[in-house]
Every structure is written in structure tokens, then in C-alpha cells.
Design a protein around this motif. Sequence first.
Motif, PDB file in Angstrom:
ATOM      1  N   LYS A   1       0.818  -1.215   0.000  1.00 45.58           N
ATOM      2  CA  LYS A   1       0.000   0.000   0.000  1.00 45.58           C
ATOM      3  C   LYS A   1       0.853   1.267   0.000  1.00 45.58           C
ATOM      4  CE  LYS A   1      -3.909  -0.130   2.694  1.00 45.58           C
ATOM      5  NZ  LYS A   1      -4.507  -0.313   4.045  1.00 45.58           N
ATOM      6  N   MET A   2       2.147   1.098   0.135  1.00 45.27           N
ATOM      7  CA  MET A   2       3.011   2.264   0.332  1.00 45.27           C
ATOM      8  C   MET A   2       3.243   3.021  -0.971  1.00 45.27           C
ATOM      9  SD  MET A   2       4.784   4.020   2.486  1.00 45.27           S
ATOM     10  CE  MET A   2       5.024   3.007   3.934  1.00 45.27           C
ATOM     11  N   ASP A   3       3.239   4.352  -0.874  1.00 45.56           N
ATOM     12  CA  ASP A   3       3.690   5.165  -2.005  1.00 45.56           C
ATOM     13  C   ASP A   3       4.432   6.376  -1.461  1.00 45.56           C
ATOM     14  OD1 ASP A   3       1.791   6.952  -1.079  1.00 45.56           O
ATOM     15  OD2 ASP A   3       0.227   6.115  -2.380  1.00 45.56           O
TER      16      ASP A   3
ATOM     17  N   ILE B   1       8.764  -2.749  -7.364  1.00 51.77           N
ATOM     18  CA  ILE B   1       9.284  -2.933  -5.998  1.00 51.77           C
ATOM     19  C   ILE B   1      10.662  -2.319  -5.853  1.00 51.77           C
ATOM     20  CG2 ILE B   1      10.072  -4.715  -4.391  1.00 51.77           C
ATOM     21  CD1 ILE B   1       7.605  -6.287  -5.148  1.00 51.77           C
ATOM     22  N   ALA B   2      11.456  -2.422  -6.917  1.00 55.51           N
ATOM     23  CA  ALA B   2      12.801  -1.849  -6.852  1.00 55.51           C
ATOM     24  C   ALA B   2      12.747  -0.354  -6.576  1.00 55.51           C
ATOM     25  CB  ALA B   2      13.541  -2.120  -8.151  1.00 55.51           C
ATOM     26  N   HIS B   3      11.658   0.290  -6.972  1.00 51.75           N
ATOM     27  CA  HIS B   3      11.595   1.739  -6.791  1.00 51.75           C
ATOM     28  C   HIS B   3      10.656   2.186  -5.691  1.00 51.75           C
ATOM     29  CE1 HIS B   3      13.318   1.525 -10.935  1.00 51.75           C
ATOM     30  NE2 HIS B   3      14.146   2.339 -10.309  1.00 51.75           N
ATOM     31  N   LEU B   4      10.141   1.236  -4.926  1.00 52.33           N
ATOM     32  CA  LEU B   4       9.254   1.622  -3.823  1.00 52.33           C
ATOM     33  C   LEU B   4      10.041   2.326  -2.721  1.00 52.33           C
ATOM     34  CD1 LEU B   4       6.831  -1.357  -3.082  1.00 52.33           C
ATOM     35  CD2 LEU B   4       6.248   0.943  -3.861  1.00 52.33           C
ATOM     36  N   PRO B   5       9.406   3.288  -2.052  1.00 49.92           N
ATOM     37  CA  PRO B   5      10.089   3.913  -0.915  1.00 49.92           C
ATOM     38  C   PRO B   5       9.916   3.068   0.344  1.00 49.92           C
ATOM     39  CG  PRO B   5       7.996   5.017  -1.324  1.00 49.92           C
ATOM     40  CD  PRO B   5       8.088   3.912  -2.325  1.00 49.92           C
ATOM     41  N   PHE B   6      10.920   2.280   0.659  1.00 55.71           N
ATOM     42  CA  PHE B   6      10.842   1.476   1.875  1.00 55.71           C
ATOM     43  C   PHE B   6      11.056   2.381   3.080  1.00 55.71           C
ATOM     44  CE2 PHE B   6      11.002  -1.919  -1.050  1.00 55.71           C
ATOM     45  CZ  PHE B   6      10.520  -3.036  -0.396  1.00 55.71           C
TER      46      PHE B   6
ATOM     47  N   ALA C   1      -0.555   8.671  10.791  1.00 58.40           N
ATOM     48  CA  ALA C   1      -0.522   9.391   9.526  1.00 58.40           C
ATOM     49  C   ALA C   1      -0.590   8.462   8.317  1.00 58.40           C
ATOM     50  CB  ALA C   1       0.742  10.246   9.447  1.00 58.40           C
ATOM     51  N   SER C   2      -0.327   7.165   8.537  1.00 56.30           N
ATOM     52  CA  SER C   2      -0.154   6.267   7.394  1.00 56.30           C
ATOM     53  C   SER C   2      -1.473   5.760   6.824  1.00 56.30           C
ATOM     54  CB  SER C   2       0.693   5.073   7.804  1.00 56.30           C
ATOM     55  OG  SER C   2      -0.080   4.184   8.585  1.00 56.30           O
ATOM     56  N   LYS C   3      -2.562   5.985   7.513  1.00 64.37           N
ATOM     57  CA  LYS C   3      -3.882   5.529   7.069  1.00 64.37           C
ATOM     58  C   LYS C   3      -3.873   4.036   6.762  1.00 64.37           C
ATOM     59  CE  LYS C   3      -5.955   9.671   6.474  1.00 64.37           C
ATOM     60  NZ  LYS C   3      -5.142  10.739   5.894  1.00 64.37           N
ATOM     61  N   GLY C   4      -3.344   3.244   7.702  1.00 59.74           N
ATOM     62  CA  GLY C   4      -3.422   1.791   7.556  1.00 59.74           C
ATOM     63  C   GLY C   4      -2.242   1.148   6.853  1.00 59.74           C
ATOM     64  N   THR C   5      -1.338   1.935   6.318  1.00 63.33           N
ATOM     65  CA  THR C   5      -0.176   1.341   5.662  1.00 63.33           C
ATOM     66  C   THR C   5       0.794   0.771   6.702  1.00 63.33           C
ATOM     67  OG1 THR C   5      -0.446   3.003   3.977  1.00 63.33           O
ATOM     68  CG2 THR C   5       1.596   1.775   3.947  1.00 63.33           C
ATOM     69  N   LEU C   6       0.855   1.415   7.842  1.00 61.20           N
ATOM     70  CA  LEU C   6       1.669   0.907   8.940  1.00 61.20           C
ATOM     71  C   LEU C   6       0.732   0.289   9.971  1.00 61.20           C
ATOM     72  CD1 LEU C   6       4.148   3.870   9.531  1.00 61.20           C
ATOM     73  CD2 LEU C   6       4.403   1.922   8.018  1.00 61.20           C
TER      74      LEU C   6
END
Lengths: 385, 270, 164
Positions: B58-60, B124-129, B227-232
Motif C-alpha cells: 500500500k506504500m507510495d 518494488i525496486a523503486h518503492l520507498p521502503f 498518519a499512514s492511514k493503515g499502511t503501517l
Amino acid sequence: MLERALIGTKRYYLLLAVLAGIFGVGFLFYLQQLKFGLGITGMGRDVSWGFYIAQFTYLVGVAASAVMVVLPYYLHNYKAFGRVTILGEFLAVAAVTMCVTFVLVDMGRPDRVMNVFKYPTPNSVMFWDIIVLNGYLLLNILIGWNVLECERHSVAPPKWIKFLSYVSIPWAVSIHTVTAFLYAGLPGRGYWLTAIMAPRFLSSAFAAGPSLLVLLCLLVRKYTKFDPGREQIQSLAKVVTYATLINVFFFFCEVFTVFYSQIPDHMLHFQYLFAGLDGKARLVPFMWFSIVGMTITAILLTNPKLRQNENTLAALCGMVIITTWIDKGLGLMTGGFVPNPMEKVTEYAPTVPEAAITLGVWALGFLVLTLLYKVAVSIKEEIRS
Amino acid sequence: MGMDRREFIRISGLAALLGLSGKGAFELVRPGQVEAAMAAKPEAQGVVRWAMVVNMQKMDEATAAKCIEACHRVHNVPDFTKPKDPKDAVPPEILNRYEVKWLWTEHYHNAFPGEEPPVMPEKIAHLPFLLLCNHCDNPPCVRVCPTKATFRREDGIVNMDMHRCIGCRFCMAGCPFGARSFNWRDPRPYITQDYPGYPTREIGVVEKCTFCAERLAQNMMPACVEASKGTLIFGDLNDEKSKVRDTLKRYFTIRRKVHLGTNPQVYYIV
Amino acid sequence: MADNYKNEFGVFAERPQVEKKYYDAKNIFTGLAVFLLLLILPLVPNLGKTVPPPQRSLETPVIQKLAEKDRKCIMPTDWMRANHMQMLVDWRDNVVRTGEKGAANGRNFVNPEGKKYLASLTNTCMDCHSNKDKFCDQCHNYVAVAPNCWGCHLTEGKTLAEAK
Ligand code: SF4
């Protein structure tokens, strides 16, 4: 005895003045560091230990090397070294003084230094390092001072001093072992994560320390009436030779394990130091100079002719000091931190204030050394006349 | 209450001489008062184990930025690119040296170095981890700290005592995740808006994410989680019914550098 | 006595006959005088001055708003005056080191009357006493102490910051 340090020639005073001057400049920069924070140095988030801790590590080695004159004298009854043990011990005192000062200078909150004793934490290697270093300082002051005093009065040193001398031998080994453990037990730093760290530290210490002692002996002979003795210098030279050879050997052991195993976490640091990483290669010339120079020096030292000629010996000892300093000072510290845990490369170089503070601490050490050597040499001269 | 200043100093000095802690001095002055005043919290100790799951599905960029902003705002984390006074501007080439970050992003190959397959989904390689302190179960930073300024709480949070830190930076060398930052200079000129719920830091101490210990104590979720709205997903790993536990049961997760044995407690769903 | 005298070389010798007089008297006494002068120098500027004791001020918006009967500190004033420093240190350890073995657990402070407060310098103390320079600094300057709380802790609590 201390009064001996107060009277001397013009040249002696001049030397003291110059050292005090450099120390003073360093101190002014330190005041600036206290005010601004450690940000005036070249250290940063990624390379979080730099020049200060590098000098500290190197000088622990110099201090530990006093054992190379004490051990043959006390354990093997090698009488010739009786003349120079005091020089070794006083060198250790000066070196540990510098070590302690470098640690203090590197602290973010020197005002809280007592917290280390207020909240003693035995699981931290730092805690043990502080204990062994201060203990070693105390031992060498006690032993050196008392032995000299006894020599002056031509009486045998008391039993307890002899006992302390025996204690100081394993203690010397311990200071450098514990200092190596500061680094060698950290899980994420491939360059430091090696069981051979402590042995490597000891070998480079026993190469660099006695080299410095050889140079100091030559200086003492040149500028005072006390002659540490040719045999003594030659014996030290043999110590330097073996230790340098072993140090080079250890280095290649390390290289083998790292590169034959092909584990990237370990290789990357070597690649950064000797080839550069991501196009960043600030340390490459230094590292090659260090390892090639050290190897050649070690080979040359095995030649008795070059060792017996005191001019070439001095030059070789100088090379040992410089190459081990690059290896253990610059290389060890920066190499351990680059690349960082995210495998990114941030390079490190000391800033002007950082270098000035470093020089200031060295000047302080040499000031202590000069004063102590002045006392020792004056007493030795007095006994002979 | 008839104790004057001198008396207090005399007694506390005496206590210090006797090697008593600050609490001990207090004890001599007013026996039992501290214990009475510091009411124990009702919940049982030692059963909670806080943990976080980062759902990278869900992360962006925008979510990550929001989390970071929330975290850094409520903890007064300085931003050296934004001085309050333009004359404090930091030259760009040394910005990364001073940088303080509790929560930040990296690409996969930096977050999980050495674990990238030669071919992997471009996305995935470009996702912000999102990276932060892992609140390791076996934290090397705690092991190396010479003053216990960094310590592990019974609920698993690896916390910092800024009052005790001597700034030796051993923990920065010890942490294999680059989770720690040092105050190389005074952070205050670089905190755009002071957040009154949390202190700032002085020069010379190390800091890092605390899993929002101060918010947990008031039954609030960590700022980034909010703040993550469910992503975390954050919660008690030891609680059978908690959402983290449920998530970990349903999804396969990875963690950073598990082979080092620190047992990180931040999990990533990829 | 004289024949027992030993000098530092352990040789028996006559006790040296020393003429009784001050050597370098001038240098010694000037040195002493300079030393004494330096020693008292910091005291000179304040000589003969009386510094009025600090007047702590309670004139802050939050306190003014309170009804007369509610204008009470968390502990009696005399007690606070004597013990606030130790209390803050205890708060600090209890709050920061919560959950560490042996440390008491809590951010709550309950006074003997049973009233509960958040153990926080910025958000409890400074909320009422928002006038740091008049309330804290005056006294601290008077007794020449320099607590370093303010290096980190902000002087404005949450309610005040929100009110702005
Ligand atoms: S991530 Fe680093 S700082 Fe956090 S607990 Fe683990 S070792 Fe310590």
C-alpha cells in the motif's frame, strides 16, 4: 625528581614552548568545538568516528608496546633493556595520556564523562577500555617513577614494584585487546568483524611502538649525555622486524578470508579502501602506499646490514610508523564506516579545526613525554657522572 | 514543611556522600513520598511486545512523506535544509553529515543490501521502503552503550535517555541499520515549528525513533502509524488478537539483516 | 643529631650551615600578592552591594484565569521551593526510564491530596509558570545556579502553544 624537568638548556625550553604553543592553538579550537558541537569536524552521520578515535586506537598500540622492553627485562632477565625500560614506560605514560585526551575530545558531552562510573555497564567494551587504560596509566607512572627513584639512590626497587611490573605485562596486552574488541564485536561492520583484529592490533602495535622508541633513543643519544646503548637499539630493531613481518602476514590472512569467501559485506570495505566504490576513492593512494610500503619495509628490515646502519634503521622505523598509522588510523576507522549500513558511500576527511585539535593533543603528549624524558635522562646522566 | 534550603542541601549532600541515588536523597527528605506520588500503571508488565508491520503493497511516496513529516514534527527533529534564519544555512555538500532522521525511505537494494534478486519487479525496486529503528530484540546498540543511556524496556522498546548520553557514538557504530543520528550541532535553529509535546535535543547526544513511547504512554498510536492511514500496522505482538499478529499470520514478511541476529521487530510485507 | 644526618646520596655529611635569610624575598612576596589579588578579583565588583532577593511573579495568563481557591501548585509552595529540583529529577527518571527493570513506572504524579498530574516540566509546570524569566531565572540567577533543562525542554507548554 620533578625539579629536573624545570631546569634545562635554551633548546629544551624552546621545545617546551613550541609544544605548549601548538597545544594552546589546539585548545582554542577545542573551545570552538565545545561551543559549536562536533559538527566542526569532518565526521557525520555515516562516518561517526574519525581522526580522534583513529589516533586513540593507534596510540593505545604505542602505549602497549612498552611491554616489548619490560617483558625481556623482567621475564627473560635481559639486562641490557634495564637501561631503556624507563624510556618505554614513560612513552607509555605519554601515549595513554594522549589516548584518554582523544577519547575526551571525541565525546559529544564531555561534561557527563563521569556517567561512565556513575552507571557502570560491564556489558559495554567501552567500560572495560576505560578501566584498563586508566589502570595502565597508573601502573606505568608508579613503576617508572619508583624504579627511577631507586636507581638514583642506587638501591634495588621494592618488591611491590617488581610485582607491579609483572602485572603490567599482561595488562599491556589487555589494553590493546580490549581496544580491538571495541570494533571486533559489532555485527554490522564487516571490515571490523574479524577475530584477527586483536592480534593485528598487537602486531602493528609492537611494530610501531618500538619503532618510535628506536627513534626516541637515537634522539636522546644525539641531544643528551645519556646513551641508551647500541645493543638496546639493535634488539628493539629485531622486535620491530618480526612484528612488522607478522603484521603484514596478518593483513594478507585477512585479505584471503575476505576475498576467497567472497562475502560482499566484507569485501566492499576493502574495495572502497583499495579500489574505490561508486567512484569515490579518496583513500586509495594512502592505502596502497601503506600496504606496499609496509611490505617493502618489512623485507628490508630482515636485512641485518640495513638494520645495523642506524641511518637506514631510522628511515625504516619512520616508514613503519607512517604505514601502520595509515593502516590503523585512517584506514581502519574510515574503512569500517564506508560503505554505510545502507551500502552508500560517504567519504570522510578531517577539517582544519579537527586537525588542529588532533595536533594539539599530540603536542600535549609530546610535552608530557619531553618532561618525563628530561627527568629520566637527567637522572641517568647524574648516575653516570 | 519546615525545611529550609540549607537543611535540604545538607541532607541531600549527605545522601550523595552515602552513595545514594537521587531517589535515595528524596527518601531521606520525605520518606515514602515518591512511591506514593508515582502511581503505578494498572496494566501488567512484561507481557507487551510492541512491533510494526510496514505494508509495502500500500506504500507510495506520498504516504511515506506524510509519515515522515508526522514523526519529525512531533519529535522536533531538525531539518537542516530549512534554517529558521537564512544566515544559519548549511552548505549542501555537508548536509548529509548533520542529517538527523528517525524515519526515512530507501530503495529496496539499500534497505536490504545483498538481498536483491538479479531480476525483480520494477515497481518494488523503486518503492520507498520506510526505515526506522527496528527496536531489535537483541539490540547491539544497547549492548555497547557504556552508560545504559540506551536501554531496552520490558515491552521491547529500545529507548534513549538523553539526560545520560555522553555522546561517545558507540551505538552508532553498533547499530547495523543506520538508525541512529547524532547532534553534530545545535538543532534548534533548524526546527521550523517547536512542538510543545516533546523536548528538543542539545548538541552532543545521539537520538533515534522511540516507537513513540511518549504517545503509547497516553494510549495513542505512534505518529507515523496514525498518519499512514493503515499502511503501517502497530501493536502488541504478544497479544493473540492484535492486528500486527494477525497480519503477520496472514502475510509473509521480511525483515532487515536477520542474519545478524538482532531480531528486528519491524516487518515488511512486499 | 648532626652525625645522623644523611643527604640524599646516603653519604654521611655535615649538616650544611645555611645562613638564615629569605632568598628571593621580593619575587616571592610579589608573587603572593599577585595571587591574592587574582583570587579576590571576582569579588571586587560586588563589594558593598546588596542584591535584592528575587520576587517571584505569578502573573501569567493561566494562573490569572484560575479561581482564587484553585491557585495552588501541585505541592505546597515551601516544599516546592526546597525540593523542586529533586522532584524534577525523579520525574525525569520515572518518565524516561519507564519499563526499565527497577525503575518505577509512570508519567503520572499524584499529590498527597490525590490530585493527578502529568509529570512533565514543559506541559505541567511551564503551563502555569509560562514566565520563565520572572519565575525560574530570577531565583536561579540569584543563587547562581544554571540548570540546563532549557537546552532541550521548551518553555511553552501545549495549551499555551495552542492558544496562540
Ligand atoms: S535498529 Fe539499531 S538502534 Fe534500533 S534497536 Fe536495532 S540496533 Fe538499536
